[in-house]
Design an enzyme around this catalytic site. Structure first.
Site, PDB file in Angstrom:
ATOM      1  N   GLU A 184      11.841  -9.883   2.895  1.00  0.00           N
ATOM      2  CA  GLU A 184      11.135  -8.672   3.342  1.00  0.00           C
ATOM      3  C   GLU A 184      12.034  -7.472   3.067  1.00  0.00           C
ATOM      4  O   GLU A 184      13.216  -7.486   3.424  1.00  0.00           O
ATOM      5  CB  GLU A 184      10.828  -8.767   4.845  1.00  0.00           C
ATOM      6  CG  GLU A 184      10.197  -7.489   5.381  1.00  0.00           C
ATOM      7  CD  GLU A 184       9.932  -7.538   6.881  1.00  0.00           C
ATOM      8  OE1 GLU A 184       9.701  -8.631   7.442  1.00  0.00           O
ATOM      9  OE2 GLU A 184       9.970  -6.449   7.491  1.00  0.00           O
ATOM     10  N   HIS A 239      12.387  -3.043   2.901  1.00  0.00           N
ATOM     11  CA  HIS A 239      11.884  -1.693   3.180  1.00  0.00           C
ATOM     12  C   HIS A 239      12.884  -0.664   2.683  1.00  0.00           C
ATOM     13  O   HIS A 239      14.102  -0.856   2.811  1.00  0.00           O
ATOM     14  CB  HIS A 239      11.668  -1.481   4.679  1.00  0.00           C
ATOM     15  CG  HIS A 239      10.691  -2.440   5.254  1.00  0.00           C
ATOM     16  ND1 HIS A 239       9.350  -2.361   5.017  1.00  0.00           N
ATOM     17  CD2 HIS A 239      10.882  -3.547   5.999  1.00  0.00           C
ATOM     18  CE1 HIS A 239       8.745  -3.366   5.603  1.00  0.00           C
ATOM     19  NE2 HIS A 239       9.647  -4.111   6.203  1.00  0.00           N
ATOM     20  N   LEU A 240      12.380   0.423   2.160  1.00  0.00           N
ATOM     21  CA  LEU A 240      13.232   1.540   1.737  1.00  0.00           C
ATOM     22  C   LEU A 240      13.893   2.190   2.945  1.00  0.00           C
ATOM     23  O   LEU A 240      15.096   2.451   2.947  1.00  0.00           O
ATOM     24  CB  LEU A 240      12.382   2.589   1.016  1.00  0.00           C
ATOM     25  CG  LEU A 240      11.826   2.178  -0.347  1.00  0.00           C
ATOM     26  CD1 LEU A 240      10.495   2.853  -0.589  1.00  0.00           C
ATOM     27  CD2 LEU A 240      12.812   2.509  -1.445  1.00  0.00           C
ATOM     28  N   SER A 241      13.089   2.472   3.947  1.00  0.00           N
ATOM     29  CA  SER A 241      13.592   3.172   5.131  1.00  0.00           C
ATOM     30  C   SER A 241      14.096   2.173   6.160  1.00  0.00           C
ATOM     31  O   SER A 241      13.756   0.983   6.107  1.00  0.00           O
ATOM     32  CB  SER A 241      12.469   4.030   5.737  1.00  0.00           C
ATOM     33  OG  SER A 241      11.386   3.198   6.157  1.00  0.00           O
ATOM     34  N   ARG A 293       5.539  12.256  -2.888  1.00  0.00           N
ATOM     35  CA  ARG A 293       5.303  12.806  -1.542  1.00  0.00           C
ATOM     36  C   ARG A 293       6.303  12.178  -0.582  1.00  0.00           C
ATOM     37  O   ARG A 293       6.897  11.164  -0.881  1.00  0.00           O
ATOM     38  CB  ARG A 293       3.906  12.424  -1.021  1.00  0.00           C
ATOM     39  CG  ARG A 293       2.762  12.735  -1.935  1.00  0.00           C
ATOM     40  CD  ARG A 293       1.906  13.873  -1.359  1.00  0.00           C
ATOM     41  NE  ARG A 293       0.617  14.003  -2.032  1.00  0.00           N
ATOM     42  CZ  ARG A 293       0.447  14.244  -3.315  1.00  0.00           C
ATOM     43  NH1 ARG A 293       1.487  14.316  -4.116  1.00  0.00           N
ATOM     44  NH2 ARG A 293      -0.756  14.402  -3.828  1.00  0.00           N
ATOM     45  N   ASN A 346       7.904  -5.706  -0.431  1.00  0.00           N
ATOM     46  CA  ASN A 346       7.775  -4.529   0.414  1.00  0.00           C
ATOM     47  C   ASN A 346       6.288  -4.411   0.711  1.00  0.00           C
ATOM     48  O   ASN A 346       5.518  -3.881  -0.095  1.00  0.00           O
ATOM     49  CB  ASN A 346       8.302  -3.263  -0.269  1.00  0.00           C
ATOM     50  CG  ASN A 346       8.288  -2.076   0.696  1.00  0.00           C
ATOM     51  OD1 ASN A 346       7.642  -2.132   1.752  1.00  0.00           O
ATOM     52  ND2 ASN A 346       8.979  -0.999   0.340  1.00  0.00           N
ATOM     53  N   TYR A 349      11.324   8.738   1.786  1.00  0.00           N
ATOM     54  CA  TYR A 349      11.380   7.628   0.822  1.00  0.00           C
ATOM     55  C   TYR A 349      12.178   7.959  -0.448  1.00  0.00           C
ATOM     56  O   TYR A 349      12.338   7.098  -1.300  1.00  0.00           O
ATOM     57  CB  TYR A 349       9.958   7.176   0.461  1.00  0.00           C
ATOM     58  CG  TYR A 349       9.189   6.692   1.669  1.00  0.00           C
ATOM     59  CD1 TYR A 349       9.629   5.581   2.376  1.00  0.00           C
ATOM     60  CD2 TYR A 349       8.040   7.349   2.116  1.00  0.00           C
ATOM     61  CE1 TYR A 349       8.954   5.132   3.506  1.00  0.00           C
ATOM     62  CE2 TYR A 349       7.351   6.913   3.237  1.00  0.00           C
ATOM     63  CZ  TYR A 349       7.816   5.809   3.921  1.00  0.00           C
ATOM     64  OH  TYR A 349       7.158   5.373   5.039  1.00  0.00           O
ATOM     65  N   HIS A 364       3.488  -4.562   9.409  1.00  0.00           N
ATOM     66  CA  HIS A 364       3.347  -4.420  10.851  1.00  0.00           C
ATOM     67  C   HIS A 364       1.974  -4.857  11.359  1.00  0.00           C
ATOM     68  O   HIS A 364       1.662  -4.676  12.535  1.00  0.00           O
ATOM     69  CB  HIS A 364       3.592  -2.946  11.245  1.00  0.00           C
ATOM     70  CG  HIS A 364       4.726  -2.307  10.496  1.00  0.00           C
ATOM     71  ND1 HIS A 364       6.026  -2.765  10.584  1.00  0.00           N
ATOM     72  CD2 HIS A 364       4.758  -1.284   9.584  1.00  0.00           C
ATOM     73  CE1 HIS A 364       6.811  -2.030   9.803  1.00  0.00           C
ATOM     74  NE2 HIS A 364       6.059  -1.121   9.175  1.00  0.00           N
ATOM     75  N   ARG A 413       6.744   0.462  13.906  1.00  0.00           N
ATOM     76  CA  ARG A 413       7.360  -0.081  12.679  1.00  0.00           C
ATOM     77  C   ARG A 413       8.455  -1.101  13.005  1.00  0.00           C
ATOM     78  O   ARG A 413       9.034  -1.706  12.117  1.00  0.00           O
ATOM     79  CB  ARG A 413       7.952   1.037  11.813  1.00  0.00           C
ATOM     80  CG  ARG A 413       6.918   2.002  11.293  1.00  0.00           C
ATOM     81  CD  ARG A 413       7.509   2.979  10.284  1.00  0.00           C
ATOM     82  NE  ARG A 413       6.707   4.178  10.221  1.00  0.00           N
ATOM     83  CZ  ARG A 413       5.634   4.348   9.455  1.00  0.00           C
ATOM     84  NH1 ARG A 413       5.239   3.379   8.658  1.00  0.00           N
ATOM     85  NH2 ARG A 413       4.956   5.480   9.479  1.00  0.00           N
ATOM     86  N   ALA A 416       2.904  -0.805   5.132  1.00  0.00           N
ATOM     87  CA  ALA A 416       2.366  -0.832   6.501  1.00  0.00           C
ATOM     88  C   ALA A 416       1.783  -2.192   6.879  1.00  0.00           C
ATOM     89  O   ALA A 416       1.698  -2.522   8.074  1.00  0.00           O
ATOM     90  CB  ALA A 416       1.316   0.259   6.642  1.00  0.00           C
ATOM     91  N   PRO A 469       0.788  -1.233   0.000  1.00  0.00           N
ATOM     92  CA  PRO A 469       0.000   0.000   0.000  1.00  0.00           C
ATOM     93  C   PRO A 469       0.821   1.284   0.000  1.00  0.00           C
ATOM     94  O   PRO A 469       1.819   1.403   0.723  1.00  0.00           O
ATOM     95  CB  PRO A 469      -0.817  -0.111   1.304  1.00  0.00           C
ATOM     96  CG  PRO A 469      -0.070  -1.078   2.144  1.00  0.00           C
ATOM     97  CD  PRO A 469       0.563  -2.046   1.192  1.00  0.00           C
ATOM     98  N   ASN A 470       0.373   2.195  -0.830  1.00  0.00           N
ATOM     99  CA  ASN A 470       0.895   3.571  -0.939  1.00  0.00           C
ATOM    100  C   ASN A 470       2.235   3.669  -1.655  1.00  0.00           C
ATOM    101  O   ASN A 470       2.707   4.771  -1.919  1.00  0.00           O
ATOM    102  CB  ASN A 470       0.989   4.239   0.453  1.00  0.00           C
ATOM    103  CG  ASN A 470      -0.368   4.340   1.098  1.00  0.00           C
ATOM    104  OD1 ASN A 470      -1.310   4.796   0.465  1.00  0.00           O
ATOM    105  ND2 ASN A 470      -0.492   3.880   2.324  1.00  0.00           N
ATOM    106  N   ARG A 488      12.739   4.339  13.175  1.00  0.00           N
ATOM    107  CA  ARG A 488      11.504   5.125  13.082  1.00  0.00           C
ATOM    108  C   ARG A 488      10.583   4.801  14.275  1.00  0.00           C
ATOM    109  O   ARG A 488      11.040   4.306  15.292  1.00  0.00           O
ATOM    110  CB  ARG A 488      10.839   4.857  11.722  1.00  0.00           C
ATOM    111  CG  ARG A 488      11.757   5.235  10.550  1.00  0.00           C
ATOM    112  CD  ARG A 488      11.080   5.023   9.215  1.00  0.00           C
ATOM    113  NE  ARG A 488       9.938   5.916   9.057  1.00  0.00           N
ATOM    114  CZ  ARG A 488       9.009   5.770   8.097  1.00  0.00           C
ATOM    115  NH1 ARG A 488       9.141   4.781   7.221  1.00  0.00           N
ATOM    116  NH2 ARG A 488       7.995   6.611   8.015  1.00  0.00           N
ATOM    117  N   ASP A 527       0.646 -15.649   6.769  1.00  0.00           N
ATOM    118  CA  ASP A 527       0.113 -16.997   6.524  1.00  0.00           C
ATOM    119  C   ASP A 527       0.255 -17.384   5.049  1.00  0.00           C
ATOM    120  O   ASP A 527       0.478 -18.557   4.731  1.00  0.00           O
ATOM    121  CB  ASP A 527      -1.359 -17.081   6.944  1.00  0.00           C
ATOM    122  CG  ASP A 527      -1.540 -17.104   8.454  1.00  0.00           C
ATOM    123  OD1 ASP A 527      -0.528 -17.258   9.179  1.00  0.00           O
ATOM    124  OD2 ASP A 527      -2.683 -16.950   8.918  1.00  0.00           O
TER     125      ASP A 527
END
Ligand code: CA2
Length: 148
Positions: free
Chosen positions: A98, A100-102, A18, A74, A23, A80, A111, A77, A10-11, A107, A87
């Protein structure tokens, strides 16, 4: 040929438009191009998908078992919060990294928890867009080392 699905949650379709201070300014299309270049070098095939819906991501992981050898995820959210994604990975047993960019550990504390990490081959975070080609290299190596 080894085939790897790069799946974004998502996002992440908003990347580069933005929150560039967190990011970065690369779009998802830029990242896709970086991965295609690395995939050519590694001689693996890559596919990309992004979805904002948890169920659609679960579906993508189910389908991945039939079409791909590994998944770079990725989950945004949902990392978390999503027992369903965990599953799906555990149930299909598809090797998953897994990503993540950040650096999620630098953070907010919410997270720091991941539902995915325990069922993943490994976790890469904090390297920005470069994390994607890094994950591609890591998955290619992992698949080569574990192939029957
Ligand atoms: O660092 C990452 O890659 C994250 O997976 C990104 C997620 C966040 O919830 C995770 O904790 C860490 C958020 C993705 C939102 O992406 C946006 C990009 C541009 C503008 C707005 C959101």
């Amino acid at each position: 040929m080894t085939s790897i699905l790069i799946l974004n949650g998502p996002n992440l379709n908003l990347l580069g438009t933005r929150q560039t201070e967190i990011y970065g300014s690369h779009t998802l299309a830029d990242i896709e191009e970086m991965c295609r270049s690395t995939a050519r070098e590694l001689r693996v095939s890559v596919a990309f998908a992004q979805d904002n819906a948890e169920g659609a991501l679960v579906e993508q992981i189910h389908l991945a078992r039939e079409h791909h050898d590994g998944v770079i995820l990725n989950a945004g959210a949902y990392t978390h919060s999503s027992i369903a994604l965990r599953d799906a990975i555990a149930g299909t047993e598809i090797p998953t990294i897994e990503l993540h960019l950040s650096n999620v550990f630098a953070r907010e504390t919410f997270r720091h928890e991941s539902y995915i990490a325990a069922v993943a081959v490994g976790v890469i975070c904090g390297f920005g867009p470069e994390g994607y080609p890094l994950a591609l290299r890591a998955m290619t190596l992992h698949l080569a080392q574990t192939e029957a």
